[in-house]
Scaffold this motif. Sequence first.
Motif, PDB file in Angstrom:
ATOM      1  N   GLN B 368       4.783  10.912  -2.147  1.00 43.83           N
ATOM      2  CA  GLN B 368       4.267  12.272  -1.963  1.00 43.83           C
ATOM      3  C   GLN B 368       5.353  13.299  -2.250  1.00 43.83           C
ATOM      4  OE1 GLN B 368       2.737  11.712   2.044  1.00 43.83           O
ATOM      5  NE2 GLN B 368       0.646  12.029   1.340  1.00 43.83           N
ATOM      6  N   ASN B 369       6.595  12.962  -1.940  1.00 42.63           N
ATOM      7  CA  ASN B 369       7.708  13.850  -2.244  1.00 42.63           C
ATOM      8  C   ASN B 369       7.933  13.987  -3.738  1.00 42.63           C
ATOM      9  OD1 ASN B 369       9.755  15.015  -0.112  1.00 42.63           O
ATOM     10  ND2 ASN B 369       8.777  13.240   0.794  1.00 42.63           N
ATOM     11  N   ILE B 371       5.874  13.837  -6.183  1.00 41.51           N
ATOM     12  CA  ILE B 371       4.870  14.568  -6.971  1.00 41.51           C
ATOM     13  C   ILE B 371       4.790  16.040  -6.590  1.00 41.51           C
ATOM     14  CG2 ILE B 371       3.510  12.470  -7.255  1.00 41.51           C
ATOM     15  CD1 ILE B 371       1.431  13.717  -5.375  1.00 41.51           C
ATOM     16  N   HIS B 375       1.557  18.100  -8.411  1.00 47.51           N
ATOM     17  CA  HIS B 375       0.436  17.402  -7.767  1.00 47.51           C
ATOM     18  C   HIS B 375      -0.929  17.849  -8.265  1.00 47.51           C
ATOM     19  CE1 HIS B 375       1.543  20.984  -5.427  1.00 47.51           C
ATOM     20  NE2 HIS B 375       0.250  21.129  -5.295  1.00 47.51           N
ATOM     21  N   ARG B 376      -0.962  18.865  -9.137  1.00 46.63           N
ATOM     22  CA  ARG B 376      -2.262  19.259  -9.680  1.00 46.63           C
ATOM     23  C   ARG B 376      -2.386  18.893 -11.163  1.00 46.63           C
ATOM     24  NH1 ARG B 376      -5.701  22.363  -6.851  1.00 46.63           N
ATOM     25  NH2 ARG B 376      -4.929  23.144  -4.876  1.00 46.63           N
ATOM     26  N   SER B 381      -2.923  13.824 -11.103  1.00 41.63           N
ATOM     27  CA  SER B 381      -4.175  14.404 -10.633  1.00 41.63           C
ATOM     28  C   SER B 381      -4.967  14.894 -11.823  1.00 41.63           C
ATOM     29  CB  SER B 381      -3.872  15.576  -9.693  1.00 41.63           C
ATOM     30  OG  SER B 381      -5.000  16.390  -9.542  1.00 41.63           O
ATOM     31  N   GLY B 383      -6.657  17.506 -11.465  1.00 45.59           N
ATOM     32  CA  GLY B 383      -6.881  18.882 -11.050  1.00 45.59           C
ATOM     33  C   GLY B 383      -7.599  18.944  -9.720  1.00 45.59           C
ATOM     34  N   LEU B 384      -8.434  17.936  -9.465  1.00 43.30           N
ATOM     35  CA  LEU B 384      -9.187  17.909  -8.212  1.00 43.30           C
ATOM     36  C   LEU B 384      -8.776  16.693  -7.371  1.00 43.30           C
ATOM     37  CD1 LEU B 384     -11.512  19.057  -6.481  1.00 43.30           C
ATOM     38  CD2 LEU B 384     -13.026  17.478  -7.687  1.00 43.30           C
ATOM     39  N   MET B 385      -8.971  15.495  -7.965  1.00 43.30           N
ATOM     40  CA  MET B 385      -8.692  14.276  -7.208  1.00 43.30           C
ATOM     41  C   MET B 385      -7.325  13.711  -7.613  1.00 43.30           C
ATOM     42  SD  MET B 385     -11.429  14.016  -5.458  1.00 43.30           S
ATOM     43  CE  MET B 385     -11.361  12.395  -4.721  1.00 43.30           C
ATOM     44  N   LEU B 386      -6.606  13.193  -6.607  1.00 41.43           N
ATOM     45  CA  LEU B 386      -5.338  12.521  -6.892  1.00 41.43           C
ATOM     46  C   LEU B 386      -5.617  11.142  -7.467  1.00 41.43           C
ATOM     47  CD1 LEU B 386      -3.396  13.288  -3.594  1.00 41.43           C
ATOM     48  CD2 LEU B 386      -2.957  14.307  -5.813  1.00 41.43           C
ATOM     49  N   LEU B 388      -4.183   7.875  -7.108  1.00 42.55           N
ATOM     50  CA  LEU B 388      -3.181   7.211  -6.274  1.00 42.55           C
ATOM     51  C   LEU B 388      -2.487   6.083  -7.020  1.00 42.55           C
ATOM     52  CD1 LEU B 388      -4.807   7.113  -2.729  1.00 42.55           C
ATOM     53  CD2 LEU B 388      -3.261   8.784  -3.717  1.00 42.55           C
TER      54      LEU B 388
END
Lengths: 340, 515
Positions: B368-369, B371, B375-376, B381, B383-386, B388
């Motif tokens: 998480q750090n 990205i 993150h978008r 992503s 734009g909406l969903m990550l 994973l």
Amino acid sequence: MKQTFISIGNTLIPYLVAITASFLAAGLFIGMMGFDVLKAYETILLSSFRSPGAFAQTLVKFVPLLLQALAFTIPLAAGKFNIGGEGQLIVGAIGAAGVGIVFANLPIYLLLPLVIIAGVVFGALWAAFPAWLLYRFGINEILTTVLLNFVSFSLIDYIATEIWRDPAAGHPTTVPIGAGGELPLLMERTNLHAGFIIAVLIAVLVYIYTNHTSAGYELIATGANARASRAYGINVRSLFLLSLILGGGVAGLSGAIEVAGVHHRLIEGLQSNFLLLGLIIGLIAKGNHFGVPFVAFFIAVLEIGASSMQRTMSIPGEMVFIVEALILLFILLSDLVRKK
Amino acid sequence: MTPSESTLLEMRGVRKTFGPVIALDNVTLNVKRGEIHGLLGGNGAGKTTLMNVLFGLYKADAGEIAVDGRVAQVRSPREAIGLGIGMVHQQFLQVNSFSAAENIVLGTPLRNRPTLDLTTPKQKIRALSEKFGLSLDPDATLESQPMGVRQRVEILKALYRDAKLLILDEPTTMLTPQQVDSLFNSLRAMVKSGLSVIFITHKLREVLTLCERITVLRNGKSVITLAREEATEDTFIKAMVGEEMNIGRSLLFAKSSYETEIAQVGSKELLKVDGLSVEAASQENQVISDWSFTLREGEILGVAGVAGNGQHELAESLMGIRPCKGKVVFDGAEMTTLVTRDLLARGIAYVPENRWDDGLLPKATVAQNLILGSHRRPPYSNGLMLNLGAILKRSQELIDEFKIKTESPQSLAANLSGGNVQRMMLARAFSQNPKLMIVHNPTQGLDIPSTEFVYNKLLERKRAGMGTLLISENLDELFLMCNRVAAIYRGRIVGVLERGQFDAYRVGRMMSGLE
């Protein structure tokens, strides 16, 4: 995949230890008070599963607990504390009951959605006020959300005794909402209503939002370090605002469901102790939105067990409250122990 | 045996572990009376840990300490001071609103407590400061004083408490070259009068000019102790970095073979800053007033200055984090009104100086750090969903490439050490493949092979025609990598030097406002 398995084990072990330890502690008290400890344990843990009715009762209890927990944990993800779930529940219930009474003659496919939506909107608005104070003036949201709870107590009192008072009731209560505003029952001869489905759906949506979307990622990042999030292009102040309003909407929904699914009217005191239990659930789950529904179900089981224990063994139901608080305490302790 | 030859301090077989990490393993250190002893090693070699054991801040798992030939138990800094050990930490512990004299006597027994009459202590402080050339005004409050003076206060604190052995932890990081010279002269005067000094540093050049004997630490082990004249520069470098690095092909040590490549710059302007000004947020910070400069494609532009002269404000205003006035044109388009999110999307990446506050999400995972800021955008992503799967895969690649020490991408970032947080931030910035990178002290906390790795990455970017704004307090780093260096002082650009004109003393004068 092996790693995931180990980390789940590592997460669950402290919980099992905490639960066992709290039950042992509570057993000590129950034993000292001269009651049968094993029978008390059995009653607390198994009452929910003895009959379909009891199980349905547990699920009915589960709904507001889950939603109150989410009303707390959604802002918590962004690092903000919504302690106003109680007030948002009450104001959401007022909105739902108001719509249900005023438009009592509408058919179910119109009235029910209106009642539910009114609850969400009223709850969100009730949270929007402290959220705006935070956004505009930086006023601490813990203080403002708590204080608005007290305003909501007076508001419900006024509405249930002055506006739509039911003259036949001895307790501050409004007249019933229209039949079209009632949530349908899911199981015959029980009081399990469709609000259960709504609550589960909301929990799933919140989980997807926080764990699988870019917007939810921004929420988590803001909660982890707002200053760094801002340095990397996240509008953290708007997220504080949004998260509190979302939390308020979910709390308002729990109010609407209490009106439409359980009481079919507005009753003073319908907020019960859901706020406190919601906070405990959210904290035990450490804000993890995968864990919140499971913890909420477990606490619902304990609550049903508590009332049953009080009924059949005359052990005070507050005993279970001690158990719940101890579980939280031990979970927090286990974090400290691991850090050392 | 003459007194100057006798041993003052001996540490034998010192071992210290933090959980599974072995910070020190069987370390031996031997300091003579009247010598400046260099303690050399890369970041994370265990220098500071060893000194914290000596000063009673950490309890060693094994080993013993002998002062003046007697085995001593050092359980707290108080006991260390009692044994005549004084320490100057990297971060000063001072009361800003107190005068220099008040800071120095703080915590010592005073005879006239009720009146706080400091006449006698001040006499002692003046005598000490004259004797060792540590000039300062005992009555001036510290908040107005520059770093060099505040460091003298720390040294005088130790001397006032009758220290026989003075430990200095990376004392030159915050100083200009002139201030470094003055510090070295004071240290030489001290050892002449019989004191001993332990000088901790990762800069080889400094120990070679100053120290009589040098102990090299690597990975928590004492590798060698040698007298200055016994060995060549190469011996120490090899001892510091081990055999894993090919020094002959290194950018850090064989600079000349890279000179032509580093000197090359594209012709097109990538960034043009015109009249940039930033208002002071508080009195401590310097305002940026009217900065204009350009950065061309393939150029590495350096910003040199003592910390707190406007560097942080410059980086934050260019990143859209801090409001500013003036005009910024990037890649042909005006950027002045854009917010951080848009700037990131247009291809500017940022490595902040303050990694804990501005760079790290401690309660989030390493993935998480990594990205954060991207993150978008794909591949993380739609734009909406990550995505994973893509996030974990890319994170693992970055962890491997940048050698971030973590169990997995899903481990909590709070568990990363300082150097690894730095690697994570660099991985995040480099992985965006930005046209412009703003890096502030990018190699702080990195060991030598990692520093070398970062420099090579910067060189790769240069070959690809991308620009870098390198803000650094390390002049060696700036002179090695930059095409031009702008020296700043109190929020103003004092001057810009071209590669070839680089001169540490000249830049030092500019950084102290003397030129």
